[in-house]
Motif scaffolding. Sequence first.
Motif, PDB file in Angstrom:
ATOM      1  N   THR A 168      11.713  -1.076  -1.122  1.00 22.92           N
ATOM      2  CA  THR A 168      11.631  -1.385  -2.545  1.00 22.92           C
ATOM      3  C   THR A 168      10.262  -1.038  -3.120  1.00 22.92           C
ATOM      4  N   HIS A 169       9.186  -1.397  -2.404  1.00 24.92           N
ATOM      5  CA  HIS A 169       7.845  -1.222  -2.958  1.00 24.92           C
ATOM      6  C   HIS A 169       7.030  -0.152  -2.266  1.00 24.92           C
ATOM      7  N   TYR A 222      10.818   5.258  -9.264  1.00 22.34           N
ATOM      8  CA  TYR A 222       9.573   5.145 -10.017  1.00 22.34           C
ATOM      9  C   TYR A 222       8.407   5.863  -9.341  1.00 22.34           C
ATOM     10  N   ASN A 227      10.190   2.194  -5.620  1.00 13.59           N
ATOM     11  CA  ASN A 227       8.974   2.097  -6.435  1.00 13.59           C
ATOM     12  C   ASN A 227       7.764   2.773  -5.807  1.00 13.59           C
ATOM     13  N   GLY A 228       7.870   3.223  -4.592  1.00 17.17           N
ATOM     14  CA  GLY A 228       6.723   3.804  -3.904  1.00 17.17           C
ATOM     15  C   GLY A 228       6.723   5.319  -3.956  1.00 17.17           C
ATOM     16  N   GLN A 286       8.348  -3.991 -14.732  1.00 21.99           N
ATOM     17  CA  GLN A 286       8.005  -2.715 -14.091  1.00 21.99           C
ATOM     18  C   GLN A 286       6.983  -1.921 -14.878  1.00 21.99           C
ATOM     19  N   MET A 307       7.439  -7.335 -11.478  1.00 22.90           N
ATOM     20  CA  MET A 307       6.549  -6.205 -11.243  1.00 22.90           C
ATOM     21  C   MET A 307       6.695  -5.777  -9.789  1.00 22.90           C
ATOM     22  N   ASN A 308       7.406  -4.704  -9.563  1.00 26.06           N
ATOM     23  CA  ASN A 308       7.607  -4.234  -8.196  1.00 26.06           C
ATOM     24  C   ASN A 308       6.724  -3.048  -7.851  1.00 26.06           C
ATOM     25  N   LEU A 309       5.799  -2.705  -8.739  1.00 25.09           N
ATOM     26  CA  LEU A 309       4.935  -1.552  -8.493  1.00 25.09           C
ATOM     27  C   LEU A 309       3.704  -2.023  -7.724  1.00 25.09           C
TER      28      LEU A 309
END
Lengths: 296, 284
Positions: free
Chosen positions: A225-226, A247, A287-288, B41, B127-129
Amino acid sequence: MKRIVTLLTIIFGFTAAFGQTFQTTVNYNPKREQPLVESHLAKFHVKGKELIVIDVQEATANFEGYDGDDIVIEADPVASKPAVVLPGFSLASSGLLPSDNLVHYRVLTNEPGVFGLSLTIPYTTGLKFGHYKVLVPKNIKLKVVFVISELGAKMSFKNLSNGLEVEGTAPVITFDHISGPLTLSEGINGHRIGGTEKIIISHLQQSNAQFDSLEDTPLLNIITTHGDVDISLPQEAKATIQVDAGYGNLYSDLNMVKQRPAFPLVKSRYTGNVNGGGRMIVINAANGNVYLRKEK
Amino acid sequence: MKISITICFFICAYSLSFAQTSQFRAKLNRSDEPVYLRIDQVSADIIGYDGDEIIIEAVPSVTGVKPAAAAGLDEIILPGRPKEDNIIKPSMREDTSGLSINIPPGNFSKLSIRVPKSIILFIRTDMNLINGKITVNNINSIDIEGTLASVEVHNVTNFVVQGGGWHQGSRATGKVIISDVKWTDAPVIINGEPHHRTYIVGTTNSDIELSIPADAKANFIFSSDYGKAYSNLDVKAQDVSEEFMIDYKRFYHRALALKSISLNNGKVNTIINSSYGTIYLKKE
């Protein structure tokens, strides 16, 4: 109208098929009533067993394959990460006990024959983080489940040449000299929400992989996920690489040849062949960033 | 078929109802009207100013800047990935409880938010960043809850920062830094009503750095499963009194390994939780 419904059914069915991940076949059914054992060394003879399942909670561990027939677990408190103390600061309060050099574990199942061994190393409230060195026969099929939340803590896997399934979250997860297939499902309790920052895979031993009946199984199947995913591939590796990054970004110095997207089209998905293509490497990093680089 | 067309029409109409804009403005009816801001996000810089409007703009990231790990590597553009822009699609609702603003995720990595200095602001976020960050400067009261990465809060009269939690996933990134707080035990006035003031900062994994003036009279009640508290202030360990326990349990059900230390014999209560992070109480 019937055509539309039929078409939608086919599309959803096809999409759902892609959502499946490679899973090992032995059921993992922990029995929590088993007694907790404390020992300086935990040793299990596992020759001929099909699958080993180890669940590690709030402790770091180095798993390393070797030529023996036993699983050997040792505690290594020295390796625990000390807190960073700012200059001029002193300890105001702590509720923690110091870490010890004992292995705390429960054997959940240890059946004779091929079923396998499953054991858990639970967290102990108030005890400082522990660290374990785990030697495993390098040809054994291994499943490791873990949660570790300490900043900068690392789980590592080295020199394993059979199927490896890893499920859990740790800030850093490394794989070195593994041959796959590897399934890494990063997250907690299947919710796919984890705190992993980095997943690093190096010295992939593709030539030693035992494919047999696993032709359709991806060599690597990474879901996070991250975390950033950083994979180094040997120069001669033949692979088909599929990257999904909702992302994050994809960076590479590999000579990848972009492939035409397969149906159904997925946004932010890249597929490319290295050295003409080969076993699938599937990376889903929501997200990474994803780094694919030549092995040095 | 008619039903399908009708459903499609409503879906399209709903989508269009989120007006696209590069700048969102909203005015408060009263200075103590709370504002509930939902952002997900995305990083955000929130700063108080002398005006009376909330002004929100998207800030596209600077293109071509690679992370250090990408040195020597080329970026491969992912198909279908839209380029960053500054288009936001805000929605707003106002009722007796306050003003609610929702900024859905978009093709931008950061929001620039200017707010009246007197604002009472509640932020809810996922916030997953890994590198995500929310900074808050120069406002009255801030309450941030959700899955957080890094948070910095400076120059406020009241703060609540709560991140992580099992239901949101254990996070292992970032740091929470809080400084230049106007320490007081006066109640927080929301919609004309006085509310109990307790400073709170809680994280699952992140380290916490809280700066306090050396002459502040404060009690710090904290709980940590695996972390430790360090300080360069003249703090003293004290018993966890019934009063502290009552205050703590107003916000948390679980009080494992609850500790308390005081500064200058204490007065204003601050609750600190970090299951895994280290807590630093710094001299301002």
